[in-house]
Design a protein around this motif. Structure first.
Motif, mmCIF file in Angstrom:
data_model
loop_
_atom_site.group_PDB
_atom_site.id
_atom_site.type_symbol
_atom_site.label_atom_id
_atom_site.label_comp_id
_atom_site.label_asym_id
_atom_site.label_seq_id
_atom_site.Cartn_x
_atom_site.Cartn_y
_atom_site.Cartn_z
ATOM 1 N N HIS A 47 0.822 -1.202 0.000
ATOM 2 C CA HIS A 47 0.000 0.000 0.000
ATOM 3 C C HIS A 47 0.862 1.261 0.000
ATOM 4 C CE1 HIS A 47 -3.582 2.334 0.473
ATOM 5 N NE2 HIS A 47 -3.130 2.916 1.564
ATOM 6 N N VAL A 48 1.904 1.254 0.794
ATOM 7 C CA VAL A 48 2.819 2.396 0.847
ATOM 8 C C VAL A 48 3.444 2.634 -0.529
ATOM 9 C CG1 VAL A 48 5.044 3.157 1.761
ATOM 10 C CG2 VAL A 48 3.290 2.272 3.311
ATOM 11 N N LEU B 98 2.197 1.842 -3.408
ATOM 12 C CA LEU B 98 1.179 2.371 -4.319
ATOM 13 C C LEU B 98 0.876 3.838 -4.025
ATOM 14 C CD1 LEU B 98 -0.663 1.661 -6.702
ATOM 15 C CD2 LEU B 98 -2.413 0.953 -5.062
ATOM 16 N N GLN B 99 0.901 4.209 -2.752
ATOM 17 C CA GLN B 99 0.721 5.628 -2.391
ATOM 18 C C GLN B 99 1.813 6.481 -3.029
ATOM 19 O OE1 GLN B 99 0.559 6.231 1.865
ATOM 20 N NE2 GLN B 99 -1.662 6.006 1.904
ATOM 21 N N ARG B 100 3.048 5.987 -2.970
ATOM 22 C CA ARG B 100 4.153 6.739 -3.572
ATOM 23 C C ARG B 100 3.942 6.884 -5.070
ATOM 24 N NH1 ARG B 100 8.626 4.331 -0.209
ATOM 25 N NH2 ARG B 100 8.558 5.621 1.657
ATOM 26 N N ARG B 101 3.509 5.788 -5.701
ATOM 27 C CA ARG B 101 3.282 5.834 -7.140
ATOM 28 C C ARG B 101 2.154 6.796 -7.483
ATOM 29 N NH1 ARG B 101 1.101 0.897 -10.767
ATOM 30 N NH2 ARG B 101 1.014 2.003 -12.751
ATOM 31 N N MET B 102 1.129 6.820 -6.634
ATOM 32 C CA MET B 102 -0.001 7.732 -6.844
ATOM 33 C C MET B 102 0.474 9.182 -6.807
ATOM 34 S SD MET B 102 -3.383 7.313 -7.149
ATOM 35 C CE MET B 102 -4.003 8.718 -8.037
ATOM 36 N N ILE B 103 1.273 9.503 -5.814
ATOM 37 C CA ILE B 103 1.802 10.864 -5.699
ATOM 38 C C ILE B 103 2.646 11.202 -6.926
ATOM 39 C CG2 ILE B 103 3.470 12.301 -4.435
ATOM 40 C CD1 ILE B 103 2.362 11.079 -1.856
ATOM 41 N N ASN C 148 2.409 9.954 -9.903
ATOM 42 C CA ASN C 148 1.541 10.130 -11.071
ATOM 43 C C ASN C 148 0.813 11.465 -11.037
ATOM 44 O OD1 ASN C 148 0.756 8.006 -13.330
ATOM 45 N ND2 ASN C 148 1.718 6.943 -11.632
#
Lengths: 193, 193
Positions: free
Chosen positions: A133-134, A136-141, A143
């Motif tokens: 999850h962490v 994916l959060q980094r990837r979201m930011i 993006n």
DNA sequence: TCAAAACATTAAACTAGTTTAAAAAATCAA
DNA sequence: TTGATTTTTTAAACTAGTTTAATGTTTTGA
């Protein structure tokens, strides 16, 4: 056969030797030839898998027919559709082998058994899900804030072993751009050097 | 005081009355006035929180000074920087109250105590993290495949109660666009009706 | 080993989204 | 209540990324 799996688990949590044995015995090895599917849209995901050999892509196809890659999984990575697996609803994802692959699979039933009988397994998957999850959060930011060019550069730096096994089409589907634009980016980077 | 929290927990897993009491007693109520911070970049996140009243934004500021909203949290939502909290490293996020708010906080130490002594709590947080992760996966796919206009429309439909409490600047920072472009989108939608 | 298929590149026209700046509207604080 | 601050809107020039289509390159499989 499960040596890599044991090593992976040990990196997340500490199990006794018997716990480790008992848990790993619940997995079954399966070979998946290149271009075939571990999961297709519409199927309920009945497994959680650990890649022993090969390379998978986990992707979604939108209503316009475009593919978005949620993630890739090479040796030592876990794969599942966590949504479909936990809720037992039809998956919206495809999991396809990009190379001839081998994966250790645990069924829903056996995983429930492990949760019920091996308390540390609950912790193992809580910790693993948190880490995923962490990431994916980094990837979201990234993006939300970075250009495709810097996302590409960072992806190439972070996963050099992965990028040389992937086509540009697949990398583009991960970055959220077209392969044409990725080609432009690569050209631009190459000319800078 | 913890009625909402108990209800939220009960929706995820079943605890006995004593387990529920014992766990909820570990939380402490804190008031956070509008525009003040529950967490700032650089601090280690020492809590996990449950919003009883108000509205928070969890965001990152990139090196160009732009803000990206990871998520909003209103009543009945959980907030933390799960990365900083679990790894005890400095946070890269800000958690700010958008309205005068109240949160129930549990410390790292007390959460560890709960994990160790209340086995179902381990399961509770595994399940919650899984759900949060699934939601973020969906958002990731949407961001990769959909235009800002449809992301806005879907956000407005999914969280009608939230959007009317947020400024366009904040919604834009969540969607990954500028507030200028969001204004254009809103104008276009309004003219269609 | 060769034809077919898949992939990568290039170019040119296009569109989604940004930037800057200024004006209008709404909110806030004393 | 008013002046100051923040937010929203508008406009216009700009840039990042798409689309389509053609060409060249590599990979595949019989």
């Amino acid at each position: 056969m499960t040596a890599l799996l044991k090593q992976n688990i040990a990196a997340h949590t500490s199990l006794s030797e018997t716990e480790m044995e008992e848990f790993c015995n619940l997995f079954e090895l399966k070979s998946i030839p290149k271009k075939s599917f571990l999961l297709r849209e519409g199927e309920v995901c009945k497994f959680e898998g650990f890649v022993v050999k090969g390379l998978f892509r986990v992707y979604h196809i939108d209503k316009n027919g475009f593919e978005q890659v949620l993630y890739f999984a090479i040796e030592n990575w876990w794969i599942t559709d966590i949504d479909s697996f936990t809720t037992e609803t039809p998956s919206q994802l495809f999991i396809e082998a990009i190379e001839d692959s081998e994966v250790l699979l645990i069924s829903k039933k056996d995983k429930e058994f492990a949760y019920a009988n091996l308390p540390k397994i609950e912790k193992l998957f809580r910790v693993m899900t948190q880490k995923t999850h962490v990431a994916l959060q980094r990837r979201m930011i990234d993006n939300l804030s970075k250009t495709a060019e810097s996302r590409y550069i960072e992806f190439a730096e972070k996963y050099p072993q992965l990028i040389q096994r992937l086509s540009n089409i697949q990398v583009a589907a991960y970055l959220g751009i077209t392969n044409v634009f990725l080609s432009n980016i690569r050209k631009k980077i190459a000319s800078k050097k």
